[in-house]
Design an enzyme around this catalytic site. Structure first.
Site, short mmCIF file in Angstrom:
data_model
loop_
_atom_site.label_atom_id
_atom_site.label_comp_id
_atom_site.label_asym_id
_atom_site.label_seq_id
_atom_site.Cartn_x
_atom_site.Cartn_y
_atom_site.Cartn_z
N ASP A 143 -7.24 -8.61 1.40
CA ASP A 143 -6.01 -7.84 1.63
C ASP A 143 -5.66 -7.83 3.12
O ASP A 143 -4.58 -7.37 3.49
CB ASP A 143 -6.20 -6.40 1.13
N LYS A 200 -2.66 -7.56 -11.26
CA LYS A 200 -3.48 -8.41 -10.39
C LYS A 200 -4.64 -9.01 -11.18
O LYS A 200 -4.96 -10.19 -11.05
CB LYS A 200 -4.00 -7.60 -9.19
N GLN A 208 -7.17 -0.61 -3.65
CA GLN A 208 -5.78 -0.28 -3.92
C GLN A 208 -5.38 0.97 -3.14
O GLN A 208 -6.07 2.00 -3.20
CB GLN A 208 -5.58 -0.08 -5.44
N1 GUN Z 1 -0.51 -0.63 -2.45
C1 GUN Z 1 0.75 -1.12 -2.44
N2 GUN Z 1 0.73 -2.41 -2.05
C2 GUN Z 1 -0.55 -2.74 -1.82
C3 GUN Z 1 -1.20 -3.93 -1.40
O1 GUN Z 1 -0.59 -4.97 -1.14
N3 GUN Z 1 -2.54 -3.86 -1.29
C4 GUN Z 1 -3.22 -2.71 -1.53
N4 GUN Z 1 -4.53 -2.74 -1.38
N5 GUN Z 1 -2.66 -1.60 -1.92
C5 GUN Z 1 -1.32 -1.61 -2.06
#
Ligand code: GUN
Length: 293
Positions: free
Chosen positions: A121, A54, A98
């Site tokens: 998110d 990311k 995350q």
């Molecule tokens: N863990 C797995 N996929 C995601 C996501 O799209 N966002 C976040 N914050 N954590 C994740």
């Protein structure tokens, strides 16, 4: 007949080229770049790898990214303080916590603390609530489900009145994608670990979203001929033939499904690159919203 392969890499690349141009315009106008702030707690190698991807994607389109790294032993208070700092940081326009957080950390108050303006998110309870309610629109929608919707659009899916079956009910994918499909006027069935006779339910589906986290779970003979299939699974399996000793496969048995589906996304190269792209889209949107106030 072989299905159309929905190529997430090429869609993501096209969208990221456009995002990079828009980031440049943002910088010209505002004099600073959009910025993403990430909270990564714990020592899960897969989570750390996602976060690196990311951050790299942010840098590639001209955005900044900062990561607050915390150990698995971090307290609730420390994780919440990291979010509060990113809320207050004017160089950060989008915040991503995350998931999953380490055992012992209560996720709900952490996600609730993320500033609504920076909730790229889409996991703040207000944004998820707005997503679920008729006639309301959230400020941001979660990245992976949004990526699934973009891929459905790319495949030419007609969602209005379609039977959509979502396999899996996680907070990150299954639940929000079901809400998004309902908003798009599909008739949605959500299957999960307690659902009886999943193959018979899947046989009714014009659209299948597989997000259950079980390798090769959905078989080709479960599918209605011509169904559009989005495979969200990323299951790590041992593979001595691969130089790394492992590889990733989806929740759908691709080899049998490709002969029945009308269109299908691959793993890797399907939903994965779209997740990152949607995060970039949301971060740019957040930066413009904050700049416009
Ligand atoms: N863990 C797995 N996929 C995601 C996501 O799209 N966002 C976040 N914050 N954590 C994740």
């Amino acid at each position: 007949m072989s299905a159309l392969i929905i190529d997430g890499n090429s869609v993501a690349q096209r969208l990221q080229t456009q995002i990079a141009l828009e980031v440049e315009q943002f910088k010209q106008k505002q004099g600073y770049p959009p910025g993403l702030g990430v909270v990564l707690a714990g020592d899960n190698p897969a989570a750390a790898q996602y976060v690196r991807m990311k951050s790299r994607a942010c840098n590639n389109v001209g955005m900044t990214s900062v990561t607050r790294l915390m150990t698995a032993a971090s307290s609730q208070q420390e994780v919440e303080s990291a979010v509060a700092e990113l809320n207050a940081n004017p160089s950060v326009h989008g915040i991503l916590v995350q998931l999953p957080l380490p055992p012992g950390i209560d996720e709900e108050p952490v996600l609730r603390l993320v500033s609504l303006d920076k909730d790229v998110d889409g996991f703040h309870p207000i944004n998820i609530g707005m997503l679920g309610m008729k006639g309301r629109e959230p400020l941001f929608t979660p990245a992976t489900p949004t990526g699934c919707m973009v891929l459905l659009n790319e495949a030419g899916a007609q969602l209005e009145g379609a039977n959509a079956v979502v396999i899996g009910r996680s907070n990150i994918v299954g639940l929000p994608v079901a809400l998004m499909l309902m908003k798009a006027n599909a008739t949605v069935t959500v299957c999960h670990s307690r659902t009886r006779n999943i193959p018979d339910i899947v046989r009714q589906a014009d659209i299948v979203i597989a997000a259950i986290g079980r390798p090769n779970y959905v078989k080709g003979d479960w599918l209605k001929p011509g169904a559009i299939v989005i495979d969200v699974g990323t299951n790590k399996i041992d593979d001595p033939a691969d130089p790394r000793g492992y590889r990733f496969i989806g929740d759908v048995e691709f080899e049998s499904a490709v002969n029945v589906a009308g269109a299908i996304s691959k793993v890797p190269g399907g939903v994965g690159p779209m997740t990152i792209t949607m995060l970039l889209t949301n971060t740019l949107k957040a930066a413009w919203r904050i700049a416009g106030r």
